[in-house]
Design a protein around this motif. Sequence first.
Motif, PDB file in Angstrom:
ATOM      1  N   LEU A  90       8.311 -47.419 -33.152  1.00 16.49           N
ATOM      2  CA  LEU A  90       6.933 -48.099 -33.455  1.00 16.49           C
ATOM      3  C   LEU A  90       5.873 -47.198 -34.329  1.00 16.49           C
ATOM      4  N   LYS A  91       5.817 -46.035 -33.996  1.00 15.26           N
ATOM      5  CA  LYS A  91       4.789 -45.343 -34.637  1.00 15.26           C
ATOM      6  C   LYS A  91       5.145 -43.831 -34.594  1.00 15.26           C
ATOM      7  N   VAL A  92       4.739 -43.022 -35.659  1.00 14.31           N
ATOM      8  CA  VAL A  92       4.847 -41.686 -35.431  1.00 14.31           C
ATOM      9  C   VAL A  92       3.509 -41.330 -35.964  1.00 14.31           C
ATOM     10  N   ASN A  93       3.256 -39.970 -35.483  1.00 16.49           N
ATOM     11  CA  ASN A  93       1.686 -39.429 -35.614  1.00 16.49           C
ATOM     12  C   ASN A  93       1.966 -37.801 -35.915  1.00 16.49           C
ATOM     13  N   GLY A  94       1.870 -37.385 -37.024  1.00 15.33           N
ATOM     14  CA  GLY A  94       2.299 -35.916 -37.376  1.00 15.33           C
ATOM     15  C   GLY A  94       1.015 -35.178 -37.536  1.00 15.33           C
ATOM     16  N   TYR A  95       0.959 -33.886 -36.993  1.00 16.82           N
ATOM     17  CA  TYR A  95      -0.080 -32.892 -37.265  1.00 16.82           C
ATOM     18  C   TYR A  95       0.371 -31.784 -37.923  1.00 16.82           C
ATOM     19  N   VAL A  96      -0.144 -31.515 -38.955  1.00 19.30           N
ATOM     20  CA  VAL A  96       0.447 -30.428 -39.684  1.00 19.30           C
ATOM     21  C   VAL A  96      -0.835 -29.327 -40.111  1.00 19.30           C
ATOM     22  N   ALA A  97      -0.471 -28.140 -39.642  1.00 20.18           N
ATOM     23  CA  ALA A  97      -1.445 -26.953 -39.797  1.00 20.18           C
ATOM     24  C   ALA A  97      -1.420 -26.905 -41.184  1.00 20.18           C
ATOM     25  N   PRO A 100      -6.063 -24.374 -46.666  1.00 15.32           N
ATOM     26  CA  PRO A 100      -7.176 -25.070 -47.384  1.00 15.32           C
ATOM     27  C   PRO A 100      -6.483 -25.649 -48.878  1.00 15.32           C
ATOM     28  N   GLY A 101      -6.701 -26.577 -49.089  1.00 12.34           N
ATOM     29  CA  GLY A 101      -6.134 -27.282 -50.615  1.00 12.34           C
ATOM     30  C   GLY A 101      -4.762 -27.880 -50.246  1.00 12.34           C
ATOM     31  N   PHE A 102      -4.269 -27.445 -49.056  1.00  6.97           N
ATOM     32  CA  PHE A 102      -2.861 -28.223 -48.863  1.00  6.97           C
ATOM     33  C   PHE A 102      -3.046 -29.816 -48.429  1.00  6.97           C
ATOM     34  N   ASN A 103      -2.403 -30.750 -49.266  1.00  8.62           N
ATOM     35  CA  ASN A 103      -2.568 -32.249 -49.132  1.00  8.62           C
ATOM     36  C   ASN A 103      -1.251 -32.843 -49.067  1.00  8.62           C
ATOM     37  N   ALA A 104      -0.144 -32.077 -48.939  1.00  2.00           N
ATOM     38  CA  ALA A 104       1.124 -32.923 -48.882  1.00  2.00           C
ATOM     39  C   ALA A 104       1.668 -33.095 -47.575  1.00  2.00           C
ATOM     40  N   GLN A 105       0.681 -33.556 -46.442  1.00  2.00           N
ATOM     41  CA  GLN A 105       1.329 -33.658 -45.266  1.00  2.00           C
ATOM     42  C   GLN A 105       2.220 -34.956 -45.184  1.00  2.00           C
ATOM     43  N   PRO A 106       1.939 -35.831 -46.102  1.00  2.00           N
ATOM     44  CA  PRO A 106       3.071 -37.142 -46.184  1.00  2.00           C
ATOM     45  C   PRO A 106       4.480 -36.418 -46.404  1.00  2.00           C
ATOM     46  N   LYS A 107       4.502 -35.682 -47.205  1.00  2.00           N
ATOM     47  CA  LYS A 107       5.933 -34.983 -47.702  1.00  2.00           C
ATOM     48  C   LYS A 107       6.578 -34.462 -46.422  1.00  2.00           C
ATOM     49  N   ARG A 125      12.419 -47.437 -38.818  1.00  2.00           N
ATOM     50  CA  ARG A 125      11.230 -47.319 -39.691  1.00  2.00           C
ATOM     51  C   ARG A 125       9.948 -47.656 -38.879  1.00  2.00           C
ATOM     52  N   HIS A 126       8.872 -47.135 -39.203  1.00  2.00           N
ATOM     53  CA  HIS A 126       7.885 -47.154 -38.464  1.00  2.00           C
ATOM     54  C   HIS A 126       6.533 -46.800 -39.077  1.00  2.00           C
ATOM     55  N   ALA A 127       5.221 -47.244 -38.324  1.00  2.06           N
ATOM     56  CA  ALA A 127       4.163 -46.864 -38.925  1.00  2.06           C
ATOM     57  C   ALA A 127       3.921 -45.385 -38.484  1.00  2.06           C
ATOM     58  N   ARG A 128       2.868 -44.886 -39.486  1.00  2.00           N
ATOM     59  CA  ARG A 128       2.889 -43.476 -39.264  1.00  2.00           C
ATOM     60  C   ARG A 128       1.217 -43.051 -39.803  1.00  2.00           C
ATOM     61  N   ALA A 129       1.095 -41.857 -39.368  1.00  3.41           N
ATOM     62  CA  ALA A 129       0.067 -41.170 -39.751  1.00  3.41           C
ATOM     63  C   ALA A 129       0.288 -39.554 -39.974  1.00  3.41           C
ATOM     64  N   ILE A 144       4.656 -33.282 -33.690  1.00  4.96           N
ATOM     65  CA  ILE A 144       4.719 -35.009 -33.792  1.00  4.96           C
ATOM     66  C   ILE A 144       4.810 -35.384 -32.439  1.00  4.96           C
ATOM     67  N   GLU A 145       4.097 -36.735 -32.493  1.00  7.31           N
ATOM     68  CA  GLU A 145       4.328 -37.641 -31.129  1.00  7.31           C
ATOM     69  C   GLU A 145       4.924 -38.975 -31.785  1.00  7.31           C
ATOM     70  N   LEU A 146       5.389 -39.678 -31.047  1.00 11.99           N
ATOM     71  CA  LEU A 146       5.881 -40.993 -31.308  1.00 11.99           C
ATOM     72  C   LEU A 146       5.756 -41.902 -30.092  1.00 11.99           C
ATOM     73  N   ILE A 147       5.948 -43.250 -30.720  1.00  7.16           N
ATOM     74  CA  ILE A 147       5.825 -44.292 -29.906  1.00  7.16           C
ATOM     75  C   ILE A 147       7.192 -45.127 -30.178  1.00  7.16           C
ATOM     76  N   ALA A 148       7.839 -45.510 -29.269  1.00  8.36           N
ATOM     77  CA  ALA A 148       8.923 -46.406 -29.337  1.00  8.36           C
ATOM     78  C   ALA A 148       9.014 -47.686 -28.364  1.00  8.36           C
TER      79      ALA A 148
END
Length: 152
Positions: A90-97, A100-107, A125-129, A144-148
């Motif tokens: 259903l959902k994936v939440n990903g956290y990227v350390a 500064p200036g790095f903004n490619a977390q979706p990649k 396929r899921h919703a995501r942050a 990464i955490e996920l909900i299923a």
Amino acid sequence: MIAQKLESLGLTLPEPAKPAFNYSAVTLHNGIAYVSGQMPKVDGEVRVFGKVGAEVSLETAREEARICILQGLACLAEALGDLNRVDRILKVNGYVASAPGFNAQPKVLDAASDLLVAIFGDAGRHARAAVGVAELPRNAAVEIELIASYTD
């Protein structure tokens, strides 16, 4: 079926991580499985440290995201007894350390999303942050955490 899919992809699930603090790796409630944030552990240990965009490359971070997903699936398999019970991610939440200036977390998180779709097909396929953070536990680069949803 999922075990065969993992095998066909050349993947094996690691040993499920055991919580180091006061929480559950997975909480099951009314057909929903909440998988706690998973670190990219290999043989039980985080091996890559630092911030993406500085000490950690984008491609390394993407591999760390895949490791997090496999760790999360291992915990989910232990909680459910069988990954074939997963109805949908259903959902994936990903956290990227992030440096500064790095903004490619979706990649970075696309590697996790791609792996879930490869394993579960459309049900993956899921919703995501995809969130950039200053620090993660153990100086890991990704968590990464996920909900299923699951069937009985």
